[in-house]
Motif scaffolding. Structure first.
Motif, PDB file in Angstrom:
ATOM      1  N   ILE A  76       1.081  -1.126  -0.209  1.00 34.21           N
ATOM      2  CA  ILE A  76       0.060  -0.077   0.056  1.00 34.21           C
ATOM      3  C   ILE A  76       0.926   1.255  -0.004  1.00 34.21           C
ATOM      4  N   SER A  77       2.024   1.121   0.482  1.00 35.77           N
ATOM      5  CA  SER A  77       3.100   2.469   0.737  1.00 35.77           C
ATOM      6  C   SER A  77       3.470   2.709  -0.748  1.00 35.77           C
ATOM      7  N   GLN A  78       3.154   1.834  -1.744  1.00 38.91           N
ATOM      8  CA  GLN A  78       3.770   2.110  -2.892  1.00 38.91           C
ATOM      9  C   GLN A  78       2.593   2.628  -4.070  1.00 38.91           C
ATOM     10  N   ILE A  79       1.294   2.422  -3.598  1.00 38.73           N
ATOM     11  CA  ILE A  79       0.366   2.804  -4.649  1.00 38.73           C
ATOM     12  C   ILE A  79       0.371   4.104  -5.200  1.00 38.73           C
ATOM     13  N   THR A  80       0.678   5.203  -4.444  1.00 37.65           N
ATOM     14  CA  THR A  80       0.476   6.562  -4.888  1.00 37.65           C
ATOM     15  C   THR A  80       1.770   6.868  -5.721  1.00 37.65           C
ATOM     16  N   ASN A  81       2.688   5.734  -6.014  1.00 35.17           N
ATOM     17  CA  ASN A  81       3.667   6.087  -6.846  1.00 35.17           C
ATOM     18  C   ASN A  81       3.358   5.174  -8.180  1.00 35.17           C
ATOM     19  N   ASN A  82       2.633   4.141  -8.116  1.00 34.18           N
ATOM     20  CA  ASN A  82       2.228   3.422  -9.185  1.00 34.18           C
ATOM     21  C   ASN A  82       0.940   2.683  -8.900  1.00 34.18           C
ATOM     22  N   GLY A  83       0.038   2.639  -9.682  1.00 36.63           N
ATOM     23  CA  GLY A  83      -1.315   2.288  -9.508  1.00 36.63           C
ATOM     24  C   GLY A  83      -1.229   0.828  -9.751  1.00 36.63           C
ATOM     25  N   LEU A  84      -0.405   0.202 -10.317  1.00 33.39           N
ATOM     26  CA  LEU A  84      -0.153  -1.293 -10.361  1.00 33.39           C
ATOM     27  C   LEU A  84      -0.096  -1.950  -9.017  1.00 33.39           C
ATOM     28  N   PHE A  85       0.528  -1.317  -8.062  1.00 31.55           N
ATOM     29  CA  PHE A  85       0.486  -1.758  -6.727  1.00 31.55           C
ATOM     30  C   PHE A  85      -0.717  -2.059  -6.149  1.00 31.55           C
ATOM     31  N   LEU A  86      -1.691  -1.383  -6.601  1.00 34.39           N
ATOM     32  CA  LEU A  86      -3.128  -1.542  -5.782  1.00 34.39           C
ATOM     33  C   LEU A  86      -3.468  -3.110  -6.218  1.00 34.39           C
ATOM     34  N   VAL A  87      -3.104  -3.692  -7.215  1.00 36.38           N
ATOM     35  CA  VAL A  87      -3.440  -5.141  -7.443  1.00 36.38           C
ATOM     36  C   VAL A  87      -2.806  -6.063  -6.301  1.00 36.38           C
ATOM     37  N   PHE A  88      -1.511  -5.552  -6.139  1.00 39.15           N
ATOM     38  CA  PHE A  88      -0.705  -6.552  -5.248  1.00 39.15           C
ATOM     39  C   PHE A  88      -1.448  -6.210  -3.736  1.00 39.15           C
TER      40      PHE A  88
END
Length: 294
Positions: A76-88
């Motif tokens: 979740i800490s990476q979502i704001t940098n890349n929306g693909l992390f919302l999948v993980f």
């Protein structure tokens, strides 16, 4: 003129591969048409939406979501940098409860629901046999595992693209990979998550052969799932925890390392195969010896 010899009953009743495929297709379609199944998929699709909106609101307020170094929901800490992390993140958020609960409901209803509705006896009419029907039911549950996981991943991918930037992403190890490779890893992670539910599917199918009540089978399966999850969190039981089916569920995060760590992933898949073999065999033994009166 020679008279045609009668066809042996064993040959006449032998189902063709096309018939078997048709049975599987009908089971999958019937399962997906149930309102309960559609409701479960809707809930799973809504989780990434809620997570994405929550992160968007949180970051818009000037703060950033925290993490714990990249394990599980720390994506979740990476979502704001890349929306693909919302999948993980969404897969990590749904895997401990929502995904296995949905699979447990479908698996628990597979046999018990038919028995309770009085249709099980008719499904066993030739050329369908008990083993073939059980395998078809299990294949249907496995298909739902894949579909449910892809629904979460697909919903998260769409929401992530709408709310956050996309592009190259940074792995847990700190290396950069392209967005295309990230998509490939997201698909691989979704398939690993689906495979992580194989044990729950076999457990639910076994429970489903023990009763004629679909509700009782579903409740028992979900109850066992919660119980095992609790046992996996008690420090004093660390000796048995590596043998519990949810223990390695979050190992899919290792697919986002460079190089990939395979140890826990292999342990997870092997454990799921073991549970599938044990409870699948138990379900077969119970179902083939069961007195079908309804």
């Amino acid at each position: 003129m020679s008279r045609a010899e009668p066809v042996p009953a064993s040959v006449a009743r032998r189902p063709s591969p096309l018939w078997a495929f048709g049975l599987l297709r009908n089971e999958v379609v019937t399962t997906l048409r149930r309102w309960r199944t559609l409701a479960l998929l809707a809930v799973l699709a809504a989780v990434p939406v809620l997570v994405g909106i929550a992160v968007r609101i949180e970051t818009s307020g000037g703060s950033r979501a925290g993490g714990d170094g990249g394990q599980g929901p720390a994506f979740i800490s990476q979502i704001t940098n890349n929306g693909l992390f919302l999948v993980f993140t969404s897969l990590a958020a749904t895997l401990p409860f929502f995904l296995p609960m949905a699979v447990g409901v479908v698996a628990g209803d597979a046999i018990a629901g038919e028995a309770g509705a009085g249709t099980l006896r008719y499904l066993l009419v030739a050329p369908a046999g008990r083993t073939r029907l059980l395998l078809t039911k299990y294949a249907t549950v496995l298909a739902f595992c894949v579909l449910a996981t892809l629904v979460v991943a697909g919903s998260a991918l769409i929401v992530g693209a709408l709310l956050f930037p996309l592009g190259d992403l940074t792995t847990i190890s700190g290396t950069r990979i392209s967005y295309a490779e990230g998509l490939g890893r997201a698909l691989l992670i979704a398939l690993v998550v689906a495979a992580s539910l194989v044990g729950v599917a076999a457990l639910g199918l076994f429970v489903s052969t023990l009763t004629n009540s679909g509700i009782a089978a579903m409740a028992t399966t979900v109850g066992l799932l919660i119980t095992v999850q609790i046992l996996d969190q008690i420090p004093q039981l660390h000796a048995i925890q590596p043998y519990l089916f949810p223990h390695y569920w979050l190992s899919f995060a290792d697919l986002m390392r460079e190089p990939v760590y395979w140890d826990d992933l292999v342990h997870n898949l092997g454990l799921q195969a073991l549970y599938a073999g044990v409870f699948g065999s138990a379900a077969w033994a119970r179902f083939t010896a069961r007195d079908i009166s309804a």
